[in-house]
Design a protein around this motif. Structure first.
Motif, PDB file in Angstrom:
ATOM      1  N   UNK A 123       0.910  -1.061  -0.187  1.00 39.98           N
ATOM      2  CA  UNK A 123       0.092  -0.216  -0.007  1.00 39.98           C
ATOM      3  C   UNK A 123       0.749   1.305  -0.060  1.00 39.98           C
ATOM      4  N   UNK A 124       1.810   1.236   0.718  1.00 41.53           N
ATOM      5  CA  UNK A 124       2.695   2.352   0.925  1.00 41.53           C
ATOM      6  C   UNK A 124       3.501   2.692  -0.539  1.00 41.53           C
ATOM      7  N   UNK A 125       3.674   1.590  -1.283  1.00 41.69           N
ATOM      8  CA  UNK A 125       4.207   2.040  -2.671  1.00 41.69           C
ATOM      9  C   UNK A 125       3.339   2.378  -3.782  1.00 41.69           C
ATOM     10  N   UNK A 126       1.843   2.054  -3.400  1.00 40.22           N
ATOM     11  CA  UNK A 126       0.962   2.432  -4.437  1.00 40.22           C
ATOM     12  C   UNK A 126       0.196   3.932  -4.053  1.00 40.22           C
ATOM     13  N   UNK A 127      -0.028   3.941  -2.738  1.00 43.07           N
ATOM     14  CA  UNK A 127      -0.957   5.206  -2.493  1.00 43.07           C
ATOM     15  C   UNK A 127       0.056   6.462  -2.104  1.00 43.07           C
ATOM     16  N   UNK A 128       1.227   6.235  -1.299  1.00 44.46           N
ATOM     17  CA  UNK A 128       2.060   7.258  -0.680  1.00 44.46           C
ATOM     18  C   UNK A 128       3.318   7.243  -1.230  1.00 44.46           C
ATOM     19  N   UNK A 129       3.847   6.722  -2.684  1.00 42.54           N
ATOM     20  CA  UNK A 129       5.204   6.545  -3.078  1.00 42.54           C
ATOM     21  C   UNK A 129       5.673   7.897  -3.136  1.00 42.54           C
ATOM     22  N   UNK A 130       5.189   9.062  -3.161  1.00 50.86           N
ATOM     23  CA  UNK A 130       5.906  10.418  -3.219  1.00 50.86           C
ATOM     24  C   UNK A 130       5.608  11.193  -2.100  1.00 50.86           C
ATOM     25  N   UNK A 202      -1.634  13.930   1.746  1.00 52.76           N
ATOM     26  CA  UNK A 202      -0.835  13.369   2.749  1.00 52.76           C
ATOM     27  C   UNK A 202       0.477  13.888   2.762  1.00 52.76           C
ATOM     28  N   UNK A 203       0.814  14.218   1.277  1.00 57.89           N
ATOM     29  CA  UNK A 203       2.411  14.539   0.833  1.00 57.89           C
ATOM     30  C   UNK A 203       2.462  16.007   0.488  1.00 57.89           C
ATOM     31  N   UNK A 204       1.417  16.487   0.276  1.00 61.37           N
ATOM     32  CA  UNK A 204       1.370  18.015  -0.264  1.00 61.37           C
ATOM     33  C   UNK A 204       0.170  18.559   0.183  1.00 61.37           C
TER      34      UNK A 204
END
Length: 221
Positions: A123-130, A202-204
């Motif tokens: 999930x981390x690599x698909x949803x929040x990779x950046x 989440x990231x931006x």
């Protein structure tokens, strides 16, 4: 400063939007973040409709991913925002429009009670990779199991037909194909494209807040 309703997607919780909500509230905006996972698209839509109806003025309503199917059935919004989200027409569902990418499907695991969840590492690599690693880890920790069938739900109405709408294409998305997003975006009034993955809230978060403030200024006028 207007009102905003933030609608999360499958496997997510209202807490995933905490940073966006806090920044908006600090500027005086009234924010509602209803909990979904009510068992069906129609039940999820009813929960969001109740949140919209409880506000003092027409809100900017943002739906992320599956949340796009939810806000499509909601009436009375001042502006709709589809963030890497599904925009179903009559008789259509998120699954029927294309649904999750192969990479996201590979991350889904079945639970003993018939629900499904996401494998944390995948999930981390698909949803929040950046996203920065600490923020991605927190977001993965918030993910929850999902009842089956919601993605196959069909909205009872199509609010994007008579409500101003903005589609945000996430150009580096690994969960919902950006090409599919661009095709769905053609149904909306306005289209933006960001060089982000599936979860810019989440990231931006500042990027999401900036768009919402811009739309609030227009909606309030």
């Amino acid at each position: 400063m207007g009102s905003v309703v933030l609608v999360h997607g499958l496997y997510h919780r209202p807490e995933h939007f905490a940073d966006v909500a806090e920044r908006l509230r600090a500027a005086g905006t009234e924010v509602a973040v209803p909990e979904l996972h009510r068992g069906s698209l129609l039940a999820d839509t009813a929960a969001v409709q109740a949140a919209v109806d409880a506000l003092r003025e027409p809100a900017v309503v943002l739906g992320h991913s599956y949340g796009g199917s939810v806000i499509t059935g909601v009436r009375g919004a001042g502006h709709l925002v589809y963030l890497a989200a599904f925009v179903p027409d009559a008789g259509e569902s998120a699954a029927g429009l294309g649904g999750a990418s192969a990479r996201l499907r590979n991350a889904i695991r079945s639970e003993p009670d018939g629900s499904t969840g996401l494998c944390p590492d995948l999930a981390a690599g698909v949803l929040y990779h950046d996203c920065p690693a600490p923020l991605a880890a927190r977001a993965v920790g918030l993910l929850r199991a999902q009842a089956p069938g919601c993605g196959r739900g069909v909205p009872e109405s199509q609010s994007w037909r008579d409500t101003p709408s903005t589609y945000v294409v996430c150009g580096r998305d690994r969960a919902v194909d950006p090409g599919l997003q661009r095709r769905m975006a053609a149904r909306c009034t306005d289209v933006r494209e960001w060089p982000t993955g599936h979860s810019p809230f989440v990231g931006r978060p500042r990027l999401v807040v900036g768009l919402l403030r811009e739309l609030l200024a227009t909606t309030c006028r």
